[in-house]
Write an enzyme that holds these catalytic residues in place. Structure first.
Site: not given
Ligand SMILES: *Cc1c(COP(=O)(O)O)cnc(C)c1O
Length: 826
Positions: A368, A558-559, A564, A666, A670
């Protein structure tokens, strides 16, 4: 939906409104112990969950009967994290009884929506990696693949984030406080897990050599808790089996009888800390002894469970690879390689070569991350103390490999890079290469990431085993991320193309031909507008900020991680605010910048970035001169539930990582599925999203991964870039002069100094391109028809990113379970 035949002694529960209503009432009275007129929302939630669970159990048992009768191959997905979120709406959606349940509760005068709101969010994960595991469970069940998820039943999930004057503060996430109606405790499914002690030579084995025995260890029990996982349509219900640590004995009676009560429960306290709390690290190893013990704890319990299940129907273990696929989600369960060897050799008396063939035949590993600081290694000294037998086995795996290596034979100087042991003053075991050697397949999670894996971290191992690395681009489940999270868009899609796309997401491509249908475009826009009004209301409640649903919703959730680049987005906000103040009457596109995300509690820079975002927000939102044309908000406590609320309301999706550093992402998928337009770098799965939606329907900017590598190698000078860009220079200067932190003007020096002097994440290098691309986004948004065409093309063309596609690829090319028996029978 018809239930498959099974020798059930009990009549399955009905899916109609009246049966549901009757069962909810029964559970309310006889399990919750409450009458209708006294029931709280929690009571209704508990009763409804139990009634829904009954319907899951009917299908769960039927699936188990079917699988036992066929003795097919099973997938075991080992993951230290499962970020599942709430389960009620998902179960109702996948069983197809969402509306039925709303009506049933409505007859009691109870609103389903408000009942759903009291369910805690099961946050047994940090971010993308844990969420991927949850999406895969949904897809395995949807595809009819017999699969089990194995993980830890943490008592405390990822911490709850609150802000104290803009600073992140962490609170324990006590998700089990009101009990968990979805799980079944299995006290009889319990395995001993040993730590410490030492290895001594024992009785001679069949080959005459003394068999090692592991003595003097401390033992805890891993007890199973099972949660049913229902797929779309309800035909297959799989299991998420989470392990909880229990003492071998509740009380040590000797000290108890002699009067030392506290000592007698000490054992209990020690053992239960193992499954107490999820480590809040994302993309950084925690490196703690307790973390190593958690990893071993759940891996060993899971492997013992797999072997026990196999022995119920088979004589030996040589055919295990035909019956069990073990997928390691990152290196957290990499100890599975020596543990499976240990169980097969020491406990079940196989010789090394047979055990190794079985291990490699069963195991495969998903990488990952490529960031060197994020790759797991464990000190040899620690492993020797905690898992002495495993260290021996790792040494032997390493010896045998290095002796047989073609690469080392050709060039002995590469022995040190290929070795599982990283030499130095602090000798360490490299867990990625260990997982690689013990696997028949190793996969990356996007095309770019997999290519970089071959060229960087696994360059030598790829040369040795050129067929082992394969790509499996990540995906997301459309059930949670479209059907459930965005009912308005789902209804519109249904009106346009009917049903069937929910488990065959490629069918959304039929929407692509409708972009010239102005009524459809208006309806698509109106759905987004409604979702934005809903989020605006939430922002008003949570953050006490009024925002207009007519503004461009520009979202980065996101985190919080330097790679990022939330900082790039914040700098854009500052520069945009400054230009708006220069010319408040220019034709600005009103914009709301929305942030959310947690920082690891020990990651000081990430926490300072949150504080910066909050400080900048406060100043911008209070500035009457820019007349509400820019608003900025950081919503607290990002989790799956908040994601489900935010993503359907996004216009612009920020996916702006330093190229080469985000393995896949991911979140990007979405957003695109929900009709947001991506502003992003050519990183991770953004590359493949761009290929599918077309270059005209995505806003790509910035350095490529190769350019990033070249710049870093050449010695890049961010100071010169900043000096040459007045807009960037002015934004940084405002942060430095205390414009946003008058109480502490030097507060953000750690951020601005790093930006000026090293800028490892190339924020300054990409700023100008980002600025220009944001300006294009703003201009495009003013052309509603054109923007909507682009948005529709995103939804229409990202069906490939369904986790159904991803899981089918794993099933065919890694697990060997395609087509699943449930499908073959159709
Ligand atoms: C999808 C998701 C992530 C991953 O988000 P990235 O933008 O790909 O880092 C992290 N936390 C939650 C709650 C998510 O639903």
């Amino acid at each position: 939906m018809e239930l498959p035949a099974s020798p059930m002694a009990i009549e399955p529960r009905g899916l109609d409104r009246d049966s549901l209503k009757r069962d909810i009432l029964e559970w309310l009275v006889y399990a919750v112990g409450r009458e209708v007129h006294r029931a709280t929302r929690h009571d209704w939630f508990a009763a409804t969950a139990l009634a829904v669970r009954d319907r899951l159990v009917d299908r769960w048992m039927a699936a188990q009967h079917r699988e036992e009768a066929t003795d097919g191959k099973r997938v075991y997905y080992l993951s230290l994290e499962f970020l599942v979120g709430r389960l009620m709406a998902n179960a109702l959606t996948n069983l197809g009884i969402y509306d039925t349940c709303r009506e049933a509760l409505g007859e009691f005068g109870v609103d389903l929506g408000s009942v759903l709101e009291v369910e805690p969010d099961a946050a047994l994960g940090n971010g993308g990696l844990g969420r991927l595991a949850a999406c895969f469970l949904d897809s395995m069940a949807t595809l009819g693949i017999a699969g089990t998820g194995y993980g830890i039943r943490y008592e405390y999930g990822l911490f709850e984030q609150q802000f104290d004057r803009g600073w992140q503060v962490e609170y324990p996430e006590d998700w089990l406080k009101f009990g968990n109606p979805w799980e079944f405790e299995r006290p009889e499914v319990a395995y001993p897990i040993d730590f410490y002690g030492k290895v001594e030579p024992g009785e001679p084995g069949p080959d005459g050599r003394p068999k090692p025995v592991w003595r003097g260890s401390q033992r805890v029990l891993a007890v199973a808790y099972d949660t049913p996982v229902v797929g779309w349509g309800g035909a297959t219900v799989n299991t998420l089996r989470l392990w909880s640590a229990k003492p071998v004995r509740e009380f040590d009676l000797v000290p108890f009888n002699s009067g030392d009560y506290l000592k007698s429960v000490e054992d209990k306290i020690l053992s239960e800390t193992l499954s107490r709390v999820l480590y809040p690290n994302d993309n950084t190893p925690a490196g703690q002894e307790l973390r190593l013990k958690q990893e071993y704890f759940f891996t060993s319990a899971s492997l013992q469970d797999v072997l026990r299940r196999h022995r119920m129907h088979h004589d030996g273990y040589d055919d295990l690879p035909e019956k069990a696929a073990l997928q390691l989600n990152d290196t957290h369960p990499a100890i599975a390689v020596p543990e499976l060897m240990r169980l097969l050799i020491d406990r079940h008396r196989l010789d090394w070569d047979r055990a190794w063939a079985i291990t490699k035949g069963c195991i495969s590993y998903t990488n990952h991350t490529l960031m060197p600081e994020a790759l797991e290694t464990w000190p040899v000294a620690l492993l020797e103390r905690v898992l002495p037998r495993h260290l021996q086995i790792i040494y032997e795996i390493n010896d045998r490999f290095l002796k047989s290596s073609k690469v080392v034979a050709k060039d002995p100087s590469r022995l040190s890079t290929l070795s599982l042991i990283q030499e130095g003053w602090d000798r360490r075991v490299r867990m990625g290469p260990l997982a690689f050697l013990g696997s028949h397949r190793v996969n990356g999670v996007s095309a770019l990431h997999t290519q970089l894996m071959r060229e960087t971290v696994f360059r030598d191992l790829n040369e040795e085993f050129p067929d082992r690395i394969t790509n499996k681009t990540n995906g997301i489940t459309p059930r949670r991320w479209l059907v459930q999270a965005n009912p308005n868009l789902s209804q519109l899609i249904h009106n346009m193309i009917g049903s069937g796309w929910e488990d065959d997401l490629g069918r959304l491509s039929a929407l692509a031909g409708r972009t010239e249908d102005s009524a459809f475009r208006e309806a698509f826009w109106a759905v987004k507008r409604r979702n934005k009004a809903f989020l605006a209301h939430h922002i008003g409640e949570i953050a006490d900020l009024r925002v207009s649903g007519d503004a461009l919703f520009d979202v980065q959730v996101k985190r919080i991680h330097e790679y990022k680049r939330q900082l790039l987005n914040i700098l854009h906000a500052v520069a945009l605010w400054q230009e708006m103040r220069d010319t408040p009457d220019a034709a600005w596109t009103p914009r709301v910048k929305i942030f959310a995300g947690k920082a690891a509690p020990g990651y000081a820079v990430a926490k300072l970035i949150i504080k910066l975002a909050n400080d900048v927000s406060r100043v911008i939102n209070a500035d009457a001169e820019i007349r509400d044309q820019l608003k900025m908000v950081f919503l607290p406590n990002y989790n799956v539930t908040l994601a489900e609320r935010i993503i359907p309301a996004a216009d612009l999706s920020e996916q702006i990582s330093t190229a080469g550093m985000e393995a896949s992402g991911t979140g990007n998928m979405k957003f695109a599925l929900n009709g947001a337009i991506t502003i992003g770098t050519l990183d991770g799965a953004n590359v493949e999203i761009a290929e599918r939606v077309g270059a005209d329907n995505i806003l790509i900017f910035g350095l490529t991964a190769a350019e990033v590598a070249a710049k870093r190698a050449q010695g890049y000078d961010p100071g010169a870039v900043i000096a040459a860009d007045p807009r960037l220079a002015r934004a940084i200067a405002a942060i430095e002069d205390g414009t946003f932190s008058p109480d502490d003007p030097g507060r953000f020096r750690p951020i601005t100094d790093a930006l000026r002097h090293s800028d490892w994440f190339l924020v300054a290098a990409d700023f100008a391109a980002y600025w220009d691309t944001q300006a294009r986004a703003a201009a495009l948004y003013r052309d509603r028809a054109e923007w909507t065409r682009m948005a529709i093309r995103n939804t229409a063309n990202v069906g490939w990113f369904s986790s159904d596609r991803t899981v089918q690829d794993y099933a065919e090319e890694i697990w060997g379970v395609w087509p699943p028996l449930a499908r073959a029978a159709e």
